[in-house]
Design a protein around this motif. Structure first.
Motif, PDB file in Angstrom:
ATOM      1  N   SER A 100      41.980  34.415  35.119  1.00 31.07           N
ATOM      2  CA  SER A 100      41.345  35.736  35.042  1.00 31.07           C
ATOM      3  C   SER A 100      40.802  36.023  33.647  1.00 31.07           C
ATOM      4  O   SER A 100      39.798  36.739  33.504  1.00 31.07           O
ATOM      5  CB  SER A 100      42.345  36.821  35.441  1.00 31.07           C
ATOM      6  N   GLU A 101      41.445  35.476  32.619  1.00 26.83           N
ATOM      7  CA  GLU A 101      40.970  35.687  31.250  1.00 26.83           C
ATOM      8  C   GLU A 101      39.624  35.002  31.029  1.00 26.83           C
ATOM      9  O   GLU A 101      38.735  35.538  30.363  1.00 26.83           O
ATOM     10  CB  GLU A 101      41.996  35.162  30.245  1.00 26.83           C
ATOM     11  N   LEU A 102      39.456  33.812  31.596  1.00 25.48           N
ATOM     12  CA  LEU A 102      38.182  33.107  31.460  1.00 25.48           C
ATOM     13  C   LEU A 102      37.084  33.821  32.240  1.00 25.48           C
ATOM     14  O   LEU A 102      35.938  33.892  31.795  1.00 25.48           O
ATOM     15  CB  LEU A 102      38.325  31.661  31.934  1.00 25.48           C
ATOM     16  N   VAL A 103      37.447  34.365  33.396  1.00 22.54           N
ATOM     17  CA  VAL A 103      36.477  35.140  34.177  1.00 22.54           C
ATOM     18  C   VAL A 103      36.005  36.355  33.384  1.00 22.54           C
ATOM     19  O   VAL A 103      34.804  36.666  33.342  1.00 22.54           O
ATOM     20  CB  VAL A 103      37.087  35.582  35.520  1.00 22.54           C
ATOM     21  N   SER A 104      36.943  37.038  32.728  1.00 20.48           N
ATOM     22  CA  SER A 104      36.589  38.248  31.976  1.00 20.48           C
ATOM     23  C   SER A 104      35.668  37.936  30.806  1.00 20.48           C
ATOM     24  O   SER A 104      34.912  38.807  30.359  1.00 20.48           O
ATOM     25  CB  SER A 104      37.859  38.950  31.471  1.00 20.48           C
ATOM     26  N   ARG A 105      35.702  36.685  30.323  1.00 23.47           N
ATOM     27  CA  ARG A 105      34.820  36.281  29.224  1.00 23.47           C
ATOM     28  C   ARG A 105      33.513  35.672  29.730  1.00 23.47           C
ATOM     29  O   ARG A 105      32.678  35.238  28.922  1.00 23.47           O
ATOM     30  CB  ARG A 105      35.540  35.287  28.304  1.00 23.47           C
ATOM     31  N   GLY A 106      33.357  35.613  31.031  1.00 18.81           N
ATOM     32  CA  GLY A 106      32.120  35.102  31.589  1.00 18.81           C
ATOM     33  C   GLY A 106      31.938  33.603  31.475  1.00 18.81           C
ATOM     34  O   GLY A 106      30.813  33.104  31.508  1.00 18.81           O
ATOM     35  N   GLU A 107      33.022  32.849  31.362  1.00 16.39           N
ATOM     36  CA  GLU A 107      32.919  31.402  31.216  1.00 16.39           C
ATOM     37  C   GLU A 107      32.600  30.749  32.556  1.00 16.39           C
ATOM     38  O   GLU A 107      33.007  31.222  33.623  1.00 16.39           O
ATOM     39  CB  GLU A 107      34.211  30.831  30.628  1.00 16.39           C
ATOM     40  N   ARG A 108      31.870  29.626  32.500  1.00 16.69           N
ATOM     41  CA  ARG A 108      31.528  28.869  33.688  1.00 16.69           C
ATOM     42  C   ARG A 108      31.757  27.384  33.424  1.00 16.69           C
ATOM     43  O   ARG A 108      31.598  26.909  32.293  1.00 16.69           O
ATOM     44  CB  ARG A 108      30.057  29.081  34.075  1.00 16.69           C
ATOM     45  N   PHE A 109      32.079  26.640  34.484  1.00 14.73           N
ATOM     46  CA  PHE A 109      32.322  25.208  34.395  1.00 14.73           C
ATOM     47  C   PHE A 109      31.668  24.543  35.606  1.00 14.73           C
ATOM     48  O   PHE A 109      31.606  25.132  36.680  1.00 14.73           O
ATOM     49  CB  PHE A 109      33.826  24.910  34.385  1.00 14.73           C
ATOM     50  N   ASP A 110      31.216  23.314  35.423  1.00 15.78           N
ATOM     51  CA  ASP A 110      30.614  22.613  36.553  1.00 15.78           C
ATOM     52  C   ASP A 110      31.626  22.382  37.665  1.00 15.78           C
ATOM     53  O   ASP A 110      31.335  22.578  38.839  1.00 15.78           O
ATOM     54  CB  ASP A 110      30.035  21.264  36.095  1.00 15.78           C
ATOM     55  N   VAL A 111      32.819  21.950  37.277  1.00 18.28           N
ATOM     56  CA  VAL A 111      33.871  21.632  38.244  1.00 18.28           C
ATOM     57  C   VAL A 111      35.147  22.343  37.834  1.00 18.28           C
ATOM     58  O   VAL A 111      35.533  22.318  36.651  1.00 18.28           O
ATOM     59  CB  VAL A 111      34.122  20.110  38.316  1.00 18.28           C
ATOM     60  N   VAL A 112      35.817  22.959  38.787  1.00 18.32           N
ATOM     61  CA  VAL A 112      37.111  23.614  38.547  1.00 18.32           C
ATOM     62  C   VAL A 112      38.136  22.991  39.479  1.00 18.32           C
ATOM     63  O   VAL A 112      37.877  22.847  40.691  1.00 18.32           O
ATOM     64  CB  VAL A 112      37.027  25.133  38.788  1.00 18.32           C
ATOM     65  N   VAL A 113      39.300  22.621  38.930  1.00 19.47           N
ATOM     66  CA  VAL A 113      40.341  21.984  39.736  1.00 19.47           C
ATOM     67  C   VAL A 113      41.697  22.596  39.422  1.00 19.47           C
ATOM     68  O   VAL A 113      41.877  23.279  38.416  1.00 19.47           O
ATOM     69  CB  VAL A 113      40.405  20.451  39.469  1.00 19.47           C
ATOM     70  N   SER A 114      42.650  22.316  40.296  1.00 18.35           N
ATOM     71  CA  SER A 114      44.059  22.564  39.995  1.00 18.35           C
ATOM     72  C   SER A 114      44.891  21.544  40.759  1.00 18.35           C
ATOM     73  O   SER A 114      44.445  20.992  41.772  1.00 18.35           O
ATOM     74  CB  SER A 114      44.502  23.988  40.354  1.00 18.35           C
ATOM     75  N   ASN A 115      46.084  21.304  40.256  1.00 17.27           N
ATOM     76  CA  ASN A 115      47.011  20.376  40.900  1.00 17.27           C
ATOM     77  C   ASN A 115      48.375  21.032  41.040  1.00 17.27           C
ATOM     78  O   ASN A 115      48.959  21.467  40.038  1.00 17.27           O
ATOM     79  CB  ASN A 115      47.138  19.092  40.069  1.00 17.27           C
ATOM     80  N   HIS A 116      48.871  21.141  42.260  1.00 13.97           N
ATOM     81  CA  HIS A 116      50.216  21.659  42.528  1.00 13.97           C
ATOM     82  C   HIS A 116      50.423  23.069  41.967  1.00 13.97           C
ATOM     83  O   HIS A 116      51.496  23.403  41.466  1.00 13.97           O
ATOM     84  CB  HIS A 116      51.284  20.716  41.934  1.00 13.97           C
ATOM     85  N   VAL A 117      49.383  23.882  42.077  1.00  6.69           N
ATOM     86  CA  VAL A 117      49.464  25.270  41.613  1.00  6.69           C
ATOM     87  C   VAL A 117      49.652  26.234  42.782  1.00  6.69           C
ATOM     88  O   VAL A 117      50.425  27.194  42.687  1.00  6.69           O
ATOM     89  CB  VAL A 117      48.204  25.651  40.807  1.00  6.69           C
ATOM     90  N   LEU A 118      48.965  25.992  43.889  1.00  2.59           N
ATOM     91  CA  LEU A 118      48.898  26.985  44.961  1.00  2.59           C
ATOM     92  C   LEU A 118      50.266  27.394  45.494  1.00  2.59           C
ATOM     93  O   LEU A 118      50.497  28.572  45.781  1.00  2.59           O
ATOM     94  CB  LEU A 118      48.031  26.459  46.115  1.00  2.59           C
ATOM     95  N   HIS A 119      51.188  26.433  45.633  1.00  2.00           N
ATOM     96  CA  HIS A 119      52.478  26.766  46.236  1.00  2.00           C
ATOM     97  C   HIS A 119      53.361  27.611  45.323  1.00  2.00           C
ATOM     98  O   HIS A 119      54.389  28.128  45.755  1.00  2.00           O
ATOM     99  CB  HIS A 119      53.229  25.495  46.673  1.00  2.00           C
ATOM    100  N   HIS A 120      52.964  27.746  44.066  1.00  2.01           N
ATOM    101  CA  HIS A 120      53.716  28.598  43.140  1.00  2.01           C
ATOM    102  C   HIS A 120      53.311  30.067  43.238  1.00  2.01           C
ATOM    103  O   HIS A 120      53.979  30.921  42.648  1.00  2.01           O
ATOM    104  CB  HIS A 120      53.484  28.134  41.692  1.00  2.01           C
ATOM    105  N   LEU A 121      52.239  30.370  43.966  1.00  6.79           N
ATOM    106  CA  LEU A 121      51.647  31.701  43.930  1.00  6.79           C
ATOM    107  C   LEU A 121      51.999  32.533  45.144  1.00  6.79           C
ATOM    108  O   LEU A 121      52.077  32.026  46.259  1.00  6.79           O
ATOM    109  CB  LEU A 121      50.119  31.576  43.843  1.00  6.79           C
TER     110      LEU A 121
END
Length: 225
Positions: free
Chosen positions: A110-131
């Motif tokens: 959310s902090e990167l979104v608030s700064r308007g940052e963009r990336f070609d590819v966004v990934v995560s590994n083994h994050v979803l089950h923690h949320l």
């Protein structure tokens, strides 16, 4: 591992053992070849963001693979946990990787979104089950705003046999780190493919490569810059 009062020595060993475990269970090399490599630009510097990067082994691998393939690439790994961030920074420094090309930040998506940052590819590994549900929806929404081209959230696919096989395979590590305990907890918390399909946002697609992996994949609409 997520507890702030966990043993620092066991936590350090856990981060050190993640590259070995991920090499056998995460499948990121195949994901890179099939999905990420075709999405990286050849005519400019490409960018990759790894959300919840932990000790940074997947982040480092993505950087190595992309540079080995001749890409001019900049990779950023983010994690809000100070302990994970510290380990990731130290590991990249030991590997002699230029911190302007492979950067680790203590931050949330959310902090990167608030700064308007963009990336070609966004990934995560083994994050979803923690949320939890609210956090999960937030990460998917943040990802769509951060990714120019492609997003991939990779996670464990819950199966009873995974508990058995992982439990047996990691018995030798039981007392030396949190790998076994954290891994078994993560398997229990993770989604089946059907469950994940029900919680992703529209335009996301869930795939299950192999017996124990789920990939939630999003391609940016062509009209977006």
């Amino acid at each position: 591992m997520d507890r702030p009062d966990c043993d620092p020595l066991l936590l350090e060993r856990t981060y050190a053992q993640f590259p070995l475990v991920n090499r056998f269970v995460s499948g990121w090399r195949q994901v890179y070849v099939a999905l990420i490599r075709p999405a990286l630009p050849r005519n400019r510097t490409g960018t990759i963001l790894d959300i919840g990067c932990g000790g940074g082994d997947i982040t480092r691998n993505l950087f190595r693979w992309a540079t080995a393939d001749g890409f001019d690439v900049r990779v950023v790994g983010i994690d809000p946990d100070a302990r994970a961030h510290d380990y990731a920074v130290r590991s990249a420094a030991k590997a002699g990787i230029d911190p302007t090309l492979l950067e680790f930040r203590r931050a949330a998506s959310s902090e990167l979104v608030s700064r308007g940052e963009r990336f070609d590819v966004v990934v995560s590994n083994h994050v979803l089950h923690h949320l939890g549900p609210v956090e999960l929806a937030g990460v998917f929404a943040d990802t769509e705003r951060l990714a120019r081209t492609l997003a991939i959230h990779s996670d464990i696919r819950r199966r009873r046999s995974a508990l058995v096989f992982f439990g047996l395979a990691t018995l030798p590590l039981d007392r030396s780190s949190y790998i076994r305990r954290d891994g078994l907890t993560s398997i229990r918390r993770s989604f089946t493919a059907d469950e994940l399909s029900r919680v992703v946002r529209p335009e996301w697609h869930v795939y299950s490569p192999g017996l124990y992996r789920n990939l939630a994949v999003w391609h940016a609409p062509a009209a977006l810059p």
